[in-house]
Design a protein around this motif. Structure first.
Motif, short mmCIF file in Angstrom:
data_model
loop_
_atom_site.label_atom_id
_atom_site.label_comp_id
_atom_site.label_asym_id
_atom_site.label_seq_id
_atom_site.Cartn_x
_atom_site.Cartn_y
_atom_site.Cartn_z
N SER A 12 44.88 48.99 36.61
CA SER A 12 44.67 49.95 37.71
C SER A 12 43.11 50.19 38.05
CB SER A 12 45.32 51.36 37.61
OG SER A 12 45.06 52.11 38.80
N PHE A 13 42.60 50.19 39.35
CA PHE A 13 41.36 50.17 39.77
C PHE A 13 41.04 51.40 40.82
CE2 PHE A 13 42.06 45.68 38.87
CZ PHE A 13 40.97 45.31 37.77
N SER A 14 39.94 52.16 40.50
CA SER A 14 39.80 53.12 41.31
C SER A 14 38.79 52.68 42.60
CB SER A 14 39.05 54.28 40.76
OG SER A 14 40.06 54.74 39.61
N TYR A 15 39.18 52.88 43.64
CA TYR A 15 38.32 52.41 44.84
C TYR A 15 38.79 53.07 46.14
CZ TYR A 15 41.71 49.50 47.28
OH TYR A 15 42.85 49.45 47.96
N SER A 16 37.76 53.17 47.17
CA SER A 16 38.23 53.99 48.17
C SER A 16 38.07 53.13 49.69
CB SER A 16 37.64 55.25 48.33
OG SER A 16 36.22 55.04 48.40
N ILE A 17 38.79 53.15 50.33
CA ILE A 17 38.38 52.56 51.86
C ILE A 17 38.48 53.71 52.71
CG2 ILE A 17 39.26 50.84 53.71
CD1 ILE A 17 40.54 49.38 51.54
N ALA A 22 29.92 55.94 59.45
CA ALA A 22 28.95 54.98 58.93
C ALA A 22 29.27 53.56 58.96
CB ALA A 22 28.61 55.40 57.45
N SER A 23 28.30 52.95 59.42
CA SER A 23 28.53 51.36 59.56
C SER A 23 28.90 50.82 58.11
CB SER A 23 27.22 50.70 60.23
OG SER A 23 26.77 51.38 61.39
N PRO A 24 29.78 50.08 58.04
CA PRO A 24 30.24 49.65 56.91
C PRO A 24 29.58 48.45 56.39
CG PRO A 24 31.83 49.07 58.24
CD PRO A 24 30.90 49.87 58.99
N THR A 25 29.20 48.12 55.28
CA THR A 25 29.00 46.69 54.72
C THR A 25 30.05 46.29 53.73
OG1 THR A 25 27.48 47.86 52.74
CG2 THR A 25 26.66 47.17 55.15
N THR A 26 29.83 45.18 53.03
CA THR A 26 31.01 44.61 52.26
C THR A 26 30.10 44.59 50.91
OG1 THR A 26 31.97 43.58 53.73
CG2 THR A 26 32.55 42.90 51.64
N SER A 27 30.70 44.98 49.72
CA SER A 27 30.54 44.84 48.29
C SER A 27 31.70 44.32 47.60
CB SER A 27 30.17 45.96 47.58
OG SER A 27 30.98 46.96 47.47
N GLN A 28 31.48 43.30 46.68
CA GLN A 28 32.50 42.50 46.22
C GLN A 28 32.62 42.94 44.54
OE1 GLN A 28 31.63 38.36 46.52
NE2 GLN A 28 32.76 38.21 48.33
N LEU A 175 45.17 46.12 48.20
CA LEU A 175 44.44 45.04 47.63
C LEU A 175 44.82 43.75 48.18
CD1 LEU A 175 44.41 45.86 43.74
CD2 LEU A 175 42.62 46.43 45.44
N HIS A 176 46.04 43.52 48.77
CA HIS A 176 46.09 42.25 49.34
C HIS A 176 45.43 41.57 50.48
CE1 HIS A 176 49.12 44.69 51.45
NE2 HIS A 176 49.07 43.84 52.41
N ARG A 177 44.87 42.91 51.24
CA ARG A 177 43.91 42.88 52.47
C ARG A 177 42.81 42.49 52.23
NH1 ARG A 177 45.81 47.72 56.21
NH2 ARG A 177 45.52 48.90 54.27
N THR A 198 38.60 37.96 43.95
CA THR A 198 37.41 38.65 44.70
C THR A 198 37.99 39.80 45.47
OG1 THR A 198 36.07 36.77 44.47
CG2 THR A 198 35.07 38.33 46.05
N LEU A 199 37.55 40.98 45.39
CA LEU A 199 37.92 41.99 46.11
C LEU A 199 36.64 42.47 47.07
CD1 LEU A 199 39.75 44.21 43.54
CD2 LEU A 199 40.65 42.64 45.03
N ASP A 200 36.92 42.24 48.27
CA ASP A 200 35.66 42.85 49.54
C ASP A 200 35.98 44.38 49.69
OD1 ASP A 200 34.71 40.34 49.39
OD2 ASP A 200 36.08 39.54 50.72
N THR A 201 35.04 45.18 49.08
CA THR A 201 35.46 46.57 49.30
C THR A 201 34.27 47.19 50.31
OG1 THR A 201 34.01 47.32 47.64
CG2 THR A 201 36.58 46.68 47.31
#
Length: 388
Positions: A12-17, A22-28, A175-177, A198-201
């Motif tokens: 189980s991972f903790s992350y937020s969308i 604010a202009s978003p960027t992508t971190s992996q 996560l599937h998106r 790879t998760l693009d958050t």
């Protein structure tokens, strides 16, 4: 294919969308999934591959040994659950195990369920669906948002010229998106291939700026800071211009009074890695591919022996390199009492809570020699330290 144990990891991972202005960027987040098949060389090569591929999380099955420290997570932490099924498990027990996994995963979103299920199904590229595959599909059908990430027909398991797809990855929540999945072709020294998820958050555009513009407060010089703030700061122009001017003025004062924090450098290699081992790993991977492609060909046996010889050479080179590094570390005990040997022993014995002395006359030589004796019996587990 002979029966093999089934080992499944629910992480189980903790992350937020966040949806904000604010202009978003992508971190992996890069996740490596691999069955090590209880192989020492496979786990050794994994350490190097994690550094080369900048892996954030490794989901491992059938590891050679557990590691000490906070980087190795077990199920008692609540962040990951490890489920193990023996080869002799019945279909009924296998179904009950999957039901418990599904129930546990339903309480965690987002979550990743990954592992060696030893099940065949046409849904993930197998040529047929066996009983284990049917039970697995029925179990995960209970979760409407649990999706299979496996794509393509690249095998995840290969042995003696036979291959199959038994290492699976499921995700739920959102996560599937943001996830991509692929079977890696690099050499693992295991019967299983590595899988990269790879998760693009998305993150805030200005978050990296605040991380880089930070200072080490332990080096703060109050007098210098006061002196710099004593200069007149002239604010002119629009509100944005004044903001930039004031920010630059305060940053200059901080630069004069403190040193900046520098990001920790990524160590590209493990302590025992050499160019020769890298070449042997490359040759081993090439020999493995030739051997796998030669099934039912007259030269299959010859290519199989070449692969086994290349694999033995790689394992021997790793063993010799680790032994040589250990002997060099022991020799440094007498020449550099405050160097790497002391720091490694202090880190393992005191878990890094004590500061390193800067003078050799404050080192307790008997304690240092005792720490050497403690580690001398297990040279493989000592990582070569690096200068701060």
């Amino acid at each position: 294919m002979p029966a093999t144990p089934v080992e499944v990891v629910v992480s189980s991972f903790s992350y937020s969308i966040e949806n904000n202005d604010a202009s978003p960027t992508t971190s992996q987040m890069r996740i490596l999934q691999l069955n090590l098949n209880h192989c020492e060389a496979a786990q050794d090569l994994l350490y190097q591959r994690v550094r080369e591929q900048h892996i954030d999380v490794a989901i491992l099955c059938e590891q050679y040994k557990n590691l000490d420290g906070n980087s190795w997570v077990s199920d008692v932490s609540g962040r990951a659950a490890v489920c193990y099924a023996y080869p002799s498990i019945t279909i009924e027990d296998f179904a009950n195990l999957l039901d418990r996994i599904v129930l546990e995963a339903s309480y965690h979103k987002p979550a990743i369920i990954a592992g060696d299920f030893n099940a065949w199904a046409t849904e993930w590229g197998s040529r047929l669906t066996n009983r284990r595959g049917e039970v697995l599909l029925e179990a995960f059908a209970q979760m409407s948002d649990m999706l299979l990430m496996n794509t393509g027909k690249n095998p995840t398991f290969t042995r003696a010229g036979r291959s199959s797809i038994i290492d699976l990855t499921f995700v739920n929540g959102r996560l599937h998106r943001i996830a991509t999945w692929k079977v890696c072709g690099f050499y693992t020294n295991s019967d299983h291939q590595a899988i990269l998820i790879t998760l693009d958050t998305p993150t805030r555009k200005n978050s990296s700026r605040w991380r880089t513009n930070s200072w080490n407060t332990k080096t703060f010089d109050g007098a210098a800071f006061t002196l710099m703030l004593g200069d007149e700061c002239k604010l002119k122009g629009s509100g944005e211009d004044k903001t930039r001017t004031l920010t630059s003025f305060i940053s200059g004062a901080c630069d004069a009074a403190m040193t900046r924090l520098r990001p920790r450098k990524h160590h590209s290699s493990v302590y025992w890695w050499t160019d020769t081992i890298g070449d042997l790993r490359r040759c081993c991977n090439q020999a493995r591919r030739r051997y796998q492609r030669a099934r039912r060909l007259p030269e299959f046996s010859v290519l199989q022996e070449e692969f086994k010889r290349a694999r033995r050479n790689l394992r021997q080179a790793i063993k010799e390199s680790k032994g040589r590094c250990w002997r060099e570390l022991c020799d440094e005990v007498d020449t550099e009492p405050c160097g790497r040997p002391y720091k490694i022993a202090l880190k393992k014995l005191c878990k890094g809570t004590m500061q390193h002395p800067t003078r050799s006359n404050v080192v307790d030589r008997p304690a240092l020699e005792r720490s050497e004796e403690i580690h001398h019996s297990r040279p493989q587990e000592v990582e070569r330290g690096r200068e701060d």
